[in-house]
Design a protein around this motif. Structure first.
Motif, mmCIF file in Angstrom:
data_model
loop_
_atom_site.group_PDB
_atom_site.id
_atom_site.type_symbol
_atom_site.label_atom_id
_atom_site.label_comp_id
_atom_site.label_asym_id
_atom_site.label_seq_id
_atom_site.Cartn_x
_atom_site.Cartn_y
_atom_site.Cartn_z
ATOM 1 N N GLY A 85 7.556 5.774 13.028
ATOM 2 C CA GLY A 85 7.918 5.430 14.375
ATOM 3 C C GLY A 85 6.813 5.088 15.495
ATOM 4 N N ASN A 86 7.190 4.739 16.798
ATOM 5 C CA ASN A 86 6.160 4.560 17.868
ATOM 6 C C ASN A 86 5.662 5.913 18.173
ATOM 7 O OD1 ASN A 86 6.555 1.712 17.623
ATOM 8 N ND2 ASN A 86 8.479 2.064 19.255
ATOM 9 N N GLY A 87 4.309 5.980 18.259
ATOM 10 C CA GLY A 87 3.680 7.198 18.499
ATOM 11 C C GLY A 87 3.006 8.008 17.428
ATOM 12 N N THR A 88 3.043 7.267 16.043
ATOM 13 C CA THR A 88 2.668 7.952 14.703
ATOM 14 C C THR A 88 1.070 8.050 14.969
ATOM 15 O OG1 THR A 88 4.576 7.080 13.418
ATOM 16 C CG2 THR A 88 2.478 7.589 12.445
ATOM 17 N N LYS A 89 0.518 6.915 15.374
ATOM 18 C CA LYS A 89 -0.863 7.004 15.420
ATOM 19 C C LYS A 89 -1.317 8.179 16.378
ATOM 20 C CE LYS A 89 -5.062 3.839 16.313
ATOM 21 N NZ LYS A 89 -5.334 2.448 16.845
ATOM 22 N N GLU A 90 -0.823 8.207 17.487
ATOM 23 C CA GLU A 90 -1.134 9.424 18.341
ATOM 24 C C GLU A 90 -0.911 10.715 17.690
ATOM 25 O OE1 GLU A 90 0.536 6.771 19.190
ATOM 26 O OE2 GLU A 90 -0.674 5.759 20.480
ATOM 27 N N LEU A 91 0.055 10.776 17.083
ATOM 28 C CA LEU A 91 0.400 12.044 16.285
ATOM 29 C C LEU A 91 -0.782 12.308 15.258
ATOM 30 C CD1 LEU A 91 3.919 13.295 15.051
ATOM 31 C CD2 LEU A 91 1.922 13.122 13.334
ATOM 32 N N LEU A 92 -0.877 11.437 14.585
ATOM 33 C CA LEU A 92 -2.045 11.682 13.438
ATOM 34 C C LEU A 92 -3.685 11.890 14.125
ATOM 35 C CD1 LEU A 92 -1.494 8.663 11.255
ATOM 36 C CD2 LEU A 92 -0.816 10.942 10.478
ATOM 37 N N ASN A 93 -3.782 11.586 15.203
ATOM 38 C CA ASN A 93 -5.101 11.896 15.974
ATOM 39 C C ASN A 93 -4.975 13.309 16.185
ATOM 40 O OD1 ASN A 93 -6.537 9.365 15.595
ATOM 41 N ND2 ASN A 93 -5.268 8.458 17.292
ATOM 42 N N LYS A 94 -3.852 13.966 16.561
ATOM 43 C CA LYS A 94 -3.834 15.260 17.102
ATOM 44 C C LYS A 94 -3.812 16.183 15.695
ATOM 45 C CE LYS A 94 -1.543 14.351 21.319
ATOM 46 N NZ LYS A 94 -0.260 14.726 22.160
ATOM 47 N N ILE A 95 -3.366 15.894 14.370
ATOM 48 C CA ILE A 95 -3.360 16.930 13.430
ATOM 49 C C ILE A 95 -4.432 16.537 12.450
ATOM 50 C CG2 ILE A 95 -0.799 17.176 13.768
ATOM 51 C CD1 ILE A 95 -0.352 15.658 11.299
ATOM 52 N N ILE A 96 -5.012 15.367 12.686
ATOM 53 C CA ILE A 96 -6.115 15.078 11.414
ATOM 54 C C ILE A 96 -7.561 15.387 12.191
ATOM 55 C CG2 ILE A 96 -7.206 13.363 10.182
ATOM 56 C CD1 ILE A 96 -4.356 11.947 9.778
ATOM 57 N N VAL A 97 -8.345 15.948 11.447
ATOM 58 C CA VAL A 97 -9.756 16.405 11.955
ATOM 59 C C VAL A 97 -10.621 15.366 11.534
ATOM 60 C CG1 VAL A 97 -11.429 18.195 11.862
ATOM 61 C CG2 VAL A 97 -9.138 18.966 11.660
ATOM 62 N N ASN A 98 -11.268 14.768 12.513
ATOM 63 C CA ASN A 98 -12.724 13.929 12.474
ATOM 64 C C ASN A 98 -12.348 12.832 11.319
ATOM 65 O OD1 ASN A 98 -13.693 15.475 14.629
ATOM 66 N ND2 ASN A 98 -14.670 16.907 12.992
ATOM 67 N N CYS A 99 -11.151 12.136 11.455
ATOM 68 C CA CYS A 99 -11.132 11.176 10.466
ATOM 69 C C CYS A 99 -10.836 9.931 11.213
ATOM 70 C CB CYS A 99 -9.925 11.363 9.576
ATOM 71 S SG CYS A 99 -10.686 12.293 8.178
ATOM 72 N N ILE A 100 -11.474 8.521 10.951
ATOM 73 C CA ILE A 100 -10.863 7.406 11.580
ATOM 74 C C ILE A 100 -9.720 6.813 10.719
ATOM 75 C CG2 ILE A 100 -11.705 5.118 12.129
ATOM 76 C CD1 ILE A 100 -14.454 6.230 12.254
ATOM 77 N N LEU A 101 -8.713 6.303 11.470
ATOM 78 C CA LEU A 101 -7.362 5.577 10.962
ATOM 79 C C LEU A 101 -7.759 4.213 10.362
ATOM 80 C CD1 LEU A 101 -6.106 8.144 12.343
ATOM 81 C CD2 LEU A 101 -4.125 6.672 12.793
ATOM 82 N N LYS A 102 -7.810 3.946 8.961
ATOM 83 C CA LYS A 102 -8.177 2.843 8.520
ATOM 84 C C LYS A 102 -7.030 2.145 7.715
ATOM 85 C CE LYS A 102 -12.941 3.477 7.981
ATOM 86 N NZ LYS A 102 -14.343 3.732 6.814
ATOM 87 N N PRO A 103 -6.311 1.029 8.127
ATOM 88 C CA PRO A 103 -5.251 0.694 7.382
ATOM 89 C C PRO A 103 -5.307 0.720 5.889
ATOM 90 C CG PRO A 103 -5.677 -0.670 9.412
ATOM 91 C CD PRO A 103 -6.986 0.228 8.985
ATOM 92 N N ARG A 104 -4.120 1.293 5.334
ATOM 93 C CA ARG A 104 -3.940 1.193 3.972
ATOM 94 C C ARG A 104 -5.100 1.719 3.133
ATOM 95 N NH1 ARG A 104 -1.570 -2.637 6.722
ATOM 96 N NH2 ARG A 104 -3.509 -3.924 6.660
ATOM 97 N N ILE A 105 -5.878 2.567 3.480
ATOM 98 C CA ILE A 105 -7.070 3.198 2.719
ATOM 99 C C ILE A 105 -6.892 4.676 2.576
ATOM 100 C CG2 ILE A 105 -9.203 3.631 2.755
ATOM 101 C CD1 ILE A 105 -9.823 0.951 4.384
ATOM 102 N N ALA A 106 -6.678 5.308 1.359
ATOM 103 C CA ALA A 106 -6.605 6.681 1.389
ATOM 104 C C ALA A 106 -7.832 7.466 1.690
ATOM 105 C CB ALA A 106 -5.918 7.019 0.037
ATOM 106 N N THR A 107 -7.747 8.435 2.711
ATOM 107 C CA THR A 107 -8.747 9.005 3.324
ATOM 108 C C THR A 107 -8.715 10.586 2.910
ATOM 109 O OG1 THR A 107 -8.938 7.388 4.828
ATOM 110 C CG2 THR A 107 -10.258 9.218 5.388
ATOM 111 N N LEU A 108 -9.856 11.192 2.636
ATOM 112 C CA LEU A 108 -9.854 12.665 2.319
ATOM 113 C C LEU A 108 -9.889 13.262 3.852
ATOM 114 C CD1 LEU A 108 -9.497 15.280 0.643
ATOM 115 C CD2 LEU A 108 -12.093 15.089 0.541
ATOM 116 N N CYS A 109 -8.968 14.396 4.466
ATOM 117 C CA CYS A 109 -9.172 14.673 5.678
ATOM 118 C C CYS A 109 -8.437 16.312 5.648
ATOM 119 C CB CYS A 109 -8.461 14.037 6.578
ATOM 120 S SG CYS A 109 -6.508 13.998 6.218
ATOM 121 N N LYS A 110 -8.983 16.962 6.702
ATOM 122 C CA LYS A 110 -8.330 18.307 6.875
ATOM 123 C C LYS A 110 -7.192 18.083 7.886
ATOM 124 C CE LYS A 110 -12.716 20.649 6.545
ATOM 125 N NZ LYS A 110 -13.590 21.824 7.484
#
Length: 444
Positions: free
Chosen positions: A22-47
């Motif tokens: 949904g619209n706002g998913t990116k902003e939501l992720l930035n609030k619950i994922i610690v110090n990770c950059i959102l790269k499209p379609r790449i699995a990224t390890l995060c806290k």
């Protein structure tokens, strides 16, 4: 509005996947994922943390799918975390704290994909069938339809109908203009060809529906022939009560089985006999109805007294297997003078003798019924009904002696194309959407 849901099972597992869309998913992720950059379609390890308390929930992977290149067509993400109930509960609770963010309804992710043009109605149904598939043949059929070949064939037929309609409407819009004679002649030739192609699709012995829903096998016979014992043997568990008392089974008992890769529904029925007992009589009626709807009938008789009653004579046909049970109790010839079927399989359910021959015969019958080819394009009853209605209106159009009745001719072709479009969802299909998406699990 953002929706979220657990897309994997609820039992304890190594990995759990939670989807967000949904619209706002990116902003939501930035609030619950610690110090990770959102790269499209790449699995990224995060806290992953609680955005209010900052408590760590888990360490896992996230995958970011920006719109429109996602399953739903919206901004979407997947969180791959450890599959404990505690982790899942904590993460779902965190997501619920966001404004305009709610738990998804069953099938809502797929519904969004449909509404955003990522899937057509045939693909949605095939996806549902793939998720629900329990046998190899069901999986193959679902993938075949999901591949888009069926959609292409239906769309091609509808495009041909729309071309016919455009030629007819050209005459209506420009009555003073003469359409070329070859076009008027080809209209009916083309219509006949489309009717023949649809008839070929319909003439499939309902194999697609049988693969999806299961091949119906009814066990029929007199009381105390061993019908319930046979059902328990095939099911490899006790699903029906076995008793020496006649008339124990009075209702239909159905079991879904995977028989050598083929989906089957085996039904135990009441013993066929004349009776004054109202409940047992109703059971006999249900047994006869089951026989009528069955794809294969196993007619089970007592080898000591293989009497072929009027009931059995009426239901016996080429789709019947005659089985004589209790072979361990006989030592002489078997009298089948009154039997409509002469070929039989002799078994003993008590001693489990010769049952392999019966199972092999059932499998051979299934192979004959389940031959898959490229002409099998129908997997649901609604497909068949729409194609039948399409052909009805095409035939009504052909029955007109003169093409001069253009207004009526255009309406018949228009209705026919509408029914054909309903198969893939090119026209309003709201009445079937609720049922289709309710069959999905939450998270899909």
């Amino acid at each position: 509005m953002i929706i979220y849901a657990l897309s994997t099972g609820t039992t304890k597992a190594g990995i759990a996947i939670i989807r967000i869309s949904g619209n706002g998913t990116k902003e939501l992720l930035n609030k619950i994922i610690v110090n990770c950059i959102l790269k499209p379609r790449i699995a990224t390890l995060c806290k992953i943390k609680d955005h209010i308390t900052n408590d760590l929930i888990d360490r896992g992977l996230f995958i970011w799918f920006p719109a429109p290149s996602s399953f739903t067509g919206e901004d979407m993400a997947e969180l791959h975390v450890h599959g404990s109930k505690a982790v899942i509960s904590a993460l779902l609770l965190t997501l619920s704290k966001f404004n305009n963010c709610r738990l998804a309804e069953p099938g809502e992710f797929t519904k969004l994909a449909y509404e955003n043009g990522k899937l057509n109605l045939l693909s949605v149904e095939a996806l549902s069938d793939l998720i629900s598939s329990e046998t190899e043949i069901q999986r193959k059929q679902a993938l075949k339809i999901l591949s888009g070949d069926a959609t292409k064939k239906y769309t091609n037929l509808r495009d041909r109908l729309l071309k016919i309609l455009s030629n007819i409407e050209a005459k209506i819009d420009f009555p003073d203009e003469d359409l070329p004679e070859d076009i008027l002649k080809n209209i009916k030739i083309e219509t006949k060809d489309i009717i023949n192609l649809i008839n070929e699709i319909l003439n499939d012995s309902k194999t697609g529906e049988k693969i999806r829903d299961g091949f119906k096998i009814s066990i029929l016979g007199p009381t105390n022939a061993g019908k319930s014992t046979l059902l328990n043997y095939l099911s490899k568990r006790e699903v029906a009560i076995v008793s020496n008392t006649e008339g124990t089974t009075r209702d239909l008992i159905e079991v879904n089985l995977n028989l050598d890769g083929y989906p089957v529904i085996i039904t135990d029925t009441a013993g066929l006999r004349k009776t004054s007992d109202e409940i047992e009589r109703r059971g006999v009626e249900l047994a006869l109805k089951s026989a009528k709807n069955a794809d294969l009938k196993i007619i089970l008789l007592d080898a000591k007294n293989p009497y072929f009653s009027t009931f059995l004579d009426d239901i016996s046909d080429k789709n019947s297997i005659l089985v004589l049970n209790k072979s361990d109790l006989i030592d002489g010839a078997i009298n089948l003078d009154n039997a409509k079927l002469k070929k039989y399989i002799l078994v003993s359910l008590k001693e489990e003798l010769n049952l392999d021959n019966l199972i092999n015969e059932i499998k051979e019958r299934l192979k004959d019924k389940f031959l898959i080819n490229d002409n099998i394009l129908i997997s649901r009853e609604r497909h068949r009904l729409n194609l039948e209605k399409c052909n009805y209106h095409l035939n009504v159009f052909l029955e007109n002696n003169s093409i001069s009745e253009f207004d009526k001719a255009a309406e018949d072709i228009r209705i026919a194309s509408r029914y054909l479009g309903k198969v893939v969802g090119d026209v309003d299909v709201e009445e079937v959407l609720g049922k289709i998406f309710s069959d999905f699990c939450i998270g899909k």
